[in-house]
Design an enzyme around this catalytic site. Sequence first.
Site, PDB file in Angstrom:
ATOM      1  N   SER A   1      -7.625  -6.426  -6.347  1.00  0.00           N
ATOM      2  CA  SER A   1      -8.427  -5.203  -6.369  1.00  0.00           C
ATOM      3  C   SER A   1      -7.692  -4.057  -7.069  1.00  0.00           C
ATOM      4  O   SER A   1      -6.464  -4.023  -7.126  1.00  0.00           O
ATOM      5  CB  SER A   1      -8.756  -4.759  -4.946  1.00  0.00           C
TER       6      SER A   1
HETATM    7  N1  SAH Z   1      -7.195  -8.968  -1.157  1.00  0.00           N
HETATM    8  C1  SAH Z   1      -7.046  -9.629  -2.439  1.00  0.00           C
HETATM    9  C2  SAH Z   1      -8.328  -9.515  -3.250  1.00  0.00           C
HETATM   10  C3  SAH Z   1      -8.816 -10.875  -3.562  1.00  0.00           C
HETATM   11  S1  SAH Z   1     -10.411 -11.034  -4.275  1.00  0.00           S
HETATM   12  C4  SAH Z   1      -5.842  -9.124  -3.192  1.00  0.00           C
HETATM   13  O1  SAH Z   1      -5.198  -8.161  -2.741  1.00  0.00           O
HETATM   14  O2  SAH Z   1      -5.490  -9.720  -4.220  1.00  0.00           O
HETATM   15  C5  SAH Z   1     -11.310 -11.757  -2.938  1.00  0.00           C
HETATM   16  C6  SAH Z   1     -10.800 -13.067  -2.402  1.00  0.00           C
HETATM   17  O3  SAH Z   1     -11.676 -13.455  -1.344  1.00  0.00           O
HETATM   18  C7  SAH Z   1     -10.784 -14.209  -3.392  1.00  0.00           C
HETATM   19  O4  SAH Z   1      -9.500 -14.753  -3.470  1.00  0.00           O
HETATM   20  C8  SAH Z   1     -11.787 -15.218  -2.806  1.00  0.00           C
HETATM   21  O5  SAH Z   1     -11.423 -16.558  -3.018  1.00  0.00           O
HETATM   22  C9  SAH Z   1     -11.734 -14.857  -1.336  1.00  0.00           C
HETATM   23  N2  SAH Z   1     -12.886 -15.258  -0.524  1.00  0.00           N
HETATM   24  C10 SAH Z   1     -14.214 -15.225  -0.843  1.00  0.00           C
HETATM   25  N3  SAH Z   1     -14.948 -15.654   0.197  1.00  0.00           N
HETATM   26  C11 SAH Z   1     -14.085 -15.948   1.205  1.00  0.00           C
HETATM   27  C12 SAH Z   1     -14.235 -16.430   2.534  1.00  0.00           C
HETATM   28  N4  SAH Z   1     -15.431 -16.693   3.071  1.00  0.00           N
HETATM   29  N5  SAH Z   1     -13.123 -16.607   3.279  1.00  0.00           N
HETATM   30  C13 SAH Z   1     -11.894 -16.367   2.771  1.00  0.00           C
HETATM   31  N6  SAH Z   1     -11.682 -15.917   1.516  1.00  0.00           N
HETATM   32  C14 SAH Z   1     -12.764 -15.705   0.744  1.00  0.00           C
END
Ligand code: SAH
Length: 219
Positions: free
Chosen positions: A62
């Site tokens: 993000s």
């Molecule tokens: N917090 C992260 C942002 C990642 S983007 C950072 O600091 O880099 C969002 C993430 O959510 C992705 O890696 C995606 O695979 C994950 N995601 C999507 N749906 C999900 C679910 N139901 N449970 C766990 N992770 C999920």
Amino acid sequence: MIDYESARKIMVQNQIIARGVRDKHVISAMESVPRHLFVEESLQDEAYDDNPLPIGEGQTISQPFMVAIMTELLDLKDTDRVLEIGTGSGYQAAVLSRLCAWVYSVERVPALAERAKKTLVTCGYDNLSFKIGDGSQGWPEEAPFDGIIVTAGSPRIPGVLVDQLAEDGKLVIPVGNRFSQTLKRVTKERNGNKVQSFTGCRFVDLIGEHGWSDSDRYW
Ligand code: SAH
């Protein structure tokens, strides 16, 4: 190669403080976590820019401001236990780990979870637990949580996550359609739940039982 420490200071000043983030603890966490180590080497010089970046598997780390504002909305104490849904690169988890007692982070893509875990260990952060699976269902075995942060966009506020909040606990989650969402905060109060809306945002999909279904992505 750029001077990452200076780049980080400038990021905090221009993107975080200038836009109204006031919580001193959040600001110092953003000053201390080496964001460039959470992206692949070829993108490290862009790690302090004002935008999200790709982390593989179609996912993103993000934008720094979004990490700061979501963290501030959780209003954390150093004794708190926090659940993060969407470990991704591990960067948001690292920031949370500086501000609370323990972070529980769930990621559905195993390759991302493994890499994030490695990065966090390399950085020396040791107050985190990880789980691979569908975080839209929370982590009931470890509930209740003082804070829950969902870092993927959801079509609704999953009741099952509100159920896993402690009293006065806060859930921060982007809610909307697959292209744009509003950042929402649910505070669990004795006499019901308070829901507040904040900034517009755009996240990758929350995919799972209480998010989007996998096939929705191919509409
Ligand atoms: N917090 C992260 C942002 C990642 S983007 C950072 O600091 O880099 C969002 C993430 O959510 C992705 O890696 C995606 O695979 C994950 N995601 C999507 N749906 C999900 C679910 N139901 N449970 C766990 N992770 C999920």
